[in-house]
Enzyme design. Structure first.
Site, PDB file in Angstrom:
ATOM      1  N   ALA A   1       0.861  -1.173   0.000  1.00  9.50           N
ATOM      2  CA  ALA A   1       0.000   0.000   0.000  1.00  9.50           C
ATOM      3  C   ALA A   1       0.903   1.230   0.000  1.00  9.50           C
ATOM      4  O   ALA A   1       2.051   1.164   0.462  1.00  9.50           O
ATOM      5  CB  ALA A   1      -0.893  -0.017   1.233  1.00  9.50           C
TER       6      ALA A   1
ATOM      7  N   GLY B   1       0.658  -4.884   1.087  1.00 10.74           N
ATOM      8  CA  GLY B   1      -0.522  -4.961   0.222  1.00 10.74           C
ATOM      9  C   GLY B   1      -0.235  -5.640  -1.109  1.00 10.74           C
ATOM     10  O   GLY B   1      -1.148  -6.204  -1.725  1.00 10.74           O
TER      11      GLY B   1
HETATM   12  C1  HXC Z   1       5.078   4.325  -1.422  1.00 11.07           C
HETATM   13  C2  HXC Z   1       6.996   3.324  -2.176  1.00 11.07           C
HETATM   14  C3  HXC Z   1       6.641   2.106  -1.544  1.00 11.07           C
HETATM   15  C4  HXC Z   1       5.391   2.060  -0.847  1.00 11.07           C
HETATM   16  C5  HXC Z   1       8.555   1.836  -2.513  1.00 11.07           C
HETATM   17  N1  HXC Z   1       8.194   3.103  -2.762  1.00 11.07           N
HETATM   18  N2  HXC Z   1       7.634   1.206  -1.779  1.00 11.07           N
HETATM   19  N3  HXC Z   1       6.227   4.416  -2.111  1.00 11.07           N
HETATM   20  N4  HXC Z   1       4.666   3.192  -0.812  1.00 11.07           N
HETATM   21  N5  HXC Z   1       4.947   0.952  -0.261  1.00 11.07           N
HETATM   22  C6  HXC Z   1       8.929   4.123  -3.525  1.00 11.07           C
HETATM   23  C7  HXC Z   1      10.116   4.663  -2.748  1.00 11.07           C
HETATM   24  O1  HXC Z   1       9.708   5.661  -1.854  1.00 11.07           O
HETATM   25  C8  HXC Z   1      10.971   5.193  -3.884  1.00 11.07           C
HETATM   26  O2  HXC Z   1      10.460   6.416  -4.361  1.00 11.07           O
HETATM   27  C9  HXC Z   1      10.735   4.185  -4.995  1.00 11.07           C
HETATM   28  O3  HXC Z   1       9.501   3.542  -4.683  1.00 11.07           O
HETATM   29  C10 HXC Z   1      11.828   3.142  -5.086  1.00 11.07           C
HETATM   30  O4  HXC Z   1      11.960   2.514  -3.814  1.00 11.07           O
HETATM   31  P1  HXC Z   1      13.363   2.389  -3.039  1.00 11.07           P
HETATM   32  O5  HXC Z   1      13.045   2.191  -1.616  1.00 11.07           O
HETATM   33  O6  HXC Z   1      14.280   3.505  -3.392  1.00 11.07           O
HETATM   34  O7  HXC Z   1      13.926   1.041  -3.680  1.00 11.07           O
HETATM   35  P2  HXC Z   1      14.922  -0.024  -3.004  1.00 11.07           P
HETATM   36  O8  HXC Z   1      15.973   0.669  -2.207  1.00 11.07           O
HETATM   37  O9  HXC Z   1      15.334  -0.941  -4.108  1.00 11.07           O
HETATM   38  O10 HXC Z   1      14.010  -0.841  -1.966  1.00 11.07           O
HETATM   39  C11 HXC Z   1      12.942  -1.619  -2.426  1.00 11.07           C
HETATM   40  C12 HXC Z   1      12.026  -2.017  -1.232  1.00 11.07           C
HETATM   41  C13 HXC Z   1      11.629  -0.735  -0.451  1.00 11.07           C
HETATM   42  C14 HXC Z   1      12.754  -2.997  -0.307  1.00 11.07           C
HETATM   43  C15 HXC Z   1      10.795  -2.724  -1.818  1.00 11.07           C
HETATM   44  O11 HXC Z   1      11.088   0.231  -1.370  1.00 11.07           O
HETATM   45  C16 HXC Z   1      10.608  -0.947   0.615  1.00 11.07           C
HETATM   46  O12 HXC Z   1      10.908  -1.473   1.688  1.00 11.07           O
HETATM   47  N6  HXC Z   1       9.375  -0.498   0.363  1.00 11.07           N
HETATM   48  C17 HXC Z   1       8.300  -0.521   1.356  1.00 11.07           C
HETATM   49  C18 HXC Z   1       7.777  -1.933   1.545  1.00 11.07           C
HETATM   50  C19 HXC Z   1       6.684  -1.976   2.596  1.00 11.07           C
HETATM   51  O13 HXC Z   1       6.897  -1.621   3.763  1.00 11.07           O
HETATM   52  N7  HXC Z   1       5.494  -2.364   2.186  1.00 11.07           N
HETATM   53  C20 HXC Z   1       4.322  -2.417   3.073  1.00 11.07           C
HETATM   54  C21 HXC Z   1       3.569  -1.129   3.023  1.00 11.07           C
HETATM   55  S1  HXC Z   1       2.208  -1.139   4.159  1.00 11.07           S
HETATM   56  P3  HXC Z   1      11.217   7.834  -4.068  1.00 11.07           P
HETATM   57  O14 HXC Z   1      10.402   8.813  -4.844  1.00 11.07           O
HETATM   58  O15 HXC Z   1      11.138   8.032  -2.607  1.00 11.07           O
HETATM   59  O16 HXC Z   1      12.599   7.634  -4.583  1.00 11.07           O
HETATM   60  C22 HXC Z   1       1.039  -2.073   3.422  1.00 11.07           C
HETATM   61  C23 HXC Z   1      -0.230  -2.403   4.150  1.00 11.07           C
HETATM   62  C24 HXC Z   1      -0.528  -1.484   5.231  1.00 11.07           C
HETATM   63  O17 HXC Z   1       1.151  -2.534   2.351  1.00 11.07           O
HETATM   64  C25 HXC Z   1      -1.712  -1.982   5.999  1.00 11.07           C
HETATM   65  C26 HXC Z   1      -1.877  -1.285   7.315  1.00 11.07           C
HETATM   66  C27 HXC Z   1      -2.531   0.101   7.276  1.00 11.07           C
END
Ligand code: HXC
Length: 260
Positions: free
Chosen positions: A66, A111
């Site tokens: 998400a 998500g």
């Molecule tokens: C918004 C996101 C995102 C996310 C990545 N991006 N994941 N933006 N929401 N979930 C964006 C980053 O901010 C960045 O943009 C670009 O995508 C590239 O990501 P990087 O982090 O620079 O890439 P990398 O270093 O290769 O790392 C990849 C990754 C990491 C390990 C997948 O992005 C990550 O950990 N993402 C979050 C994963 C996560 O926590 N997902 C769960 C979300 S909560 P910019 O513009 O900043 O460069 C969920 C449910 C919630 O899903 C339910 C409860 C309410």
């Protein structure tokens, strides 16, 4: 129809839906949800379409979760008032009776993992990584992760994934029963589309009922499930496609389906 965050195309009887925010690793924001609801409703209503495939654009991610940026400043009362995330189940999973496949091409986190698990089955690339890292953000899965992951891989692995936030690679996902098969990344889409074509070429009522039967196994007791299975089987014996399918077998020719 043109969308902002997804691409939708029909390939014969298969609808291909591509999450298309590669700059944000296909993170799922409210526009993505609204557009997916529309795309799935169109797929469901179109009698020429028999199966759908959902995948992510770019080579890095199916969906990294998400959209954290969208959620970060949102007040709790709004999450509750909107029943945030309810639409994924009510407007997509429950509303889509036709089969659909997730072709997971990279990160499927939070998500993203939950969306993949909403599909009827998952085909993964060898580069795929699955995880429920919400705990690291101070929250927990909100689109079915704690429930569907536990049903898919069992308590030990689901607890491990949700509590440590660690990722599962494609090999572990296949071993654990989360995905039906793993293929090299460059063969992922063709493999998923081929499976979808096979399904789309099946008698459509039988396809819908087979899907319904397997899903009932998650909702009821064995005894009730077995009764429901027999009733559905018996209902299918009344269809024209059953008569055609059995005649085609005896006459050693392919069946021609009417969907009735
Ligand atoms: C918004 C996101 C995102 C996310 C990545 N991006 N994941 N933006 N929401 N979930 C964006 C980053 O901010 C960045 O943009 C670009 O995508 C590239 O990501 P990087 O982090 O620079 O890439 P990398 O270093 O290769 O790392 C990849 C990754 C990491 C390990 C997948 O992005 C990550 O950990 N993402 C979050 C994963 C996560 O926590 N997902 C769960 C979300 S909560 P910019 O513009 O900043 O460069 C969920 C449910 C919630 O899903 C339910 C409860 C309410």
């Amino acid at each position: 129809m043109t969308y902002e965050t997804i691409l939708v195309e029909q390939r014969g009887a298969v609808t291909l839906i591509t999450l298309n925010r590669p700059q944000a690793l296909n993170a799922l924001n409210s526009t993505v949800l609204a557009e997916l609801i529309e795309a799935f409703a169109t797929f469901e209503a179109d009698r020429s379409q028999g199966c759908a495939v959902i995948t992510g654009s770019g080579e890095k991610a199916f969906a990294a979760g998400a959209d954290i940026k969208e959620m970060s400043d949102k007040p709790s009362a709004e999450f509750y008032a909107e029943d945030f995330f309810a639409g994924w189940t009510s407007r997509i999973v429950k509303a889509t009776r036709k089969p659909w496949i997730a072709a997971v091409n990279g990160f499927a986190l939070g998500g993203g993992c939950e969306l993949a698990m909403m599909a009827d089955f998952i085909i993964a690339s060898d580069t795929a990584k699955f995880g429920q890292p919400e705990i690291k953000l101070g929250v927990a899965p909100g689109m079915g992760g704690s429930q569907r992951l536990t049903r898919a891989v069992g308590k030990a692995k689901a607890m491990d994934m949700c509590l440590t936030g660690r990722m599962m690679d494609a090999a572990e996902a296949e071993r654990s029963g989360l995905v039906s098969q793993v293929v090299p990344l460059d063969r992922l889409l063709e493999t998923a589309l081929k499976s979808a074509e096979t399904i789309a070429a099946m008698p459509p009522l039988a396809a819908t009922m087979n899907k319904e039967m397997v899903n009932i196994a998650f909702e009821t007791t064995l005894e009730t499930g077995l009764v429901m299975e027999r009733r559905m089987f018996q209902v299918l014996t009344a269809t024209e496609d059953k008569a055609e399918g059995m005649a085609a077998f005896v006459e050693k020719r392919p069946g021609v389906w009417k969907g009735k």
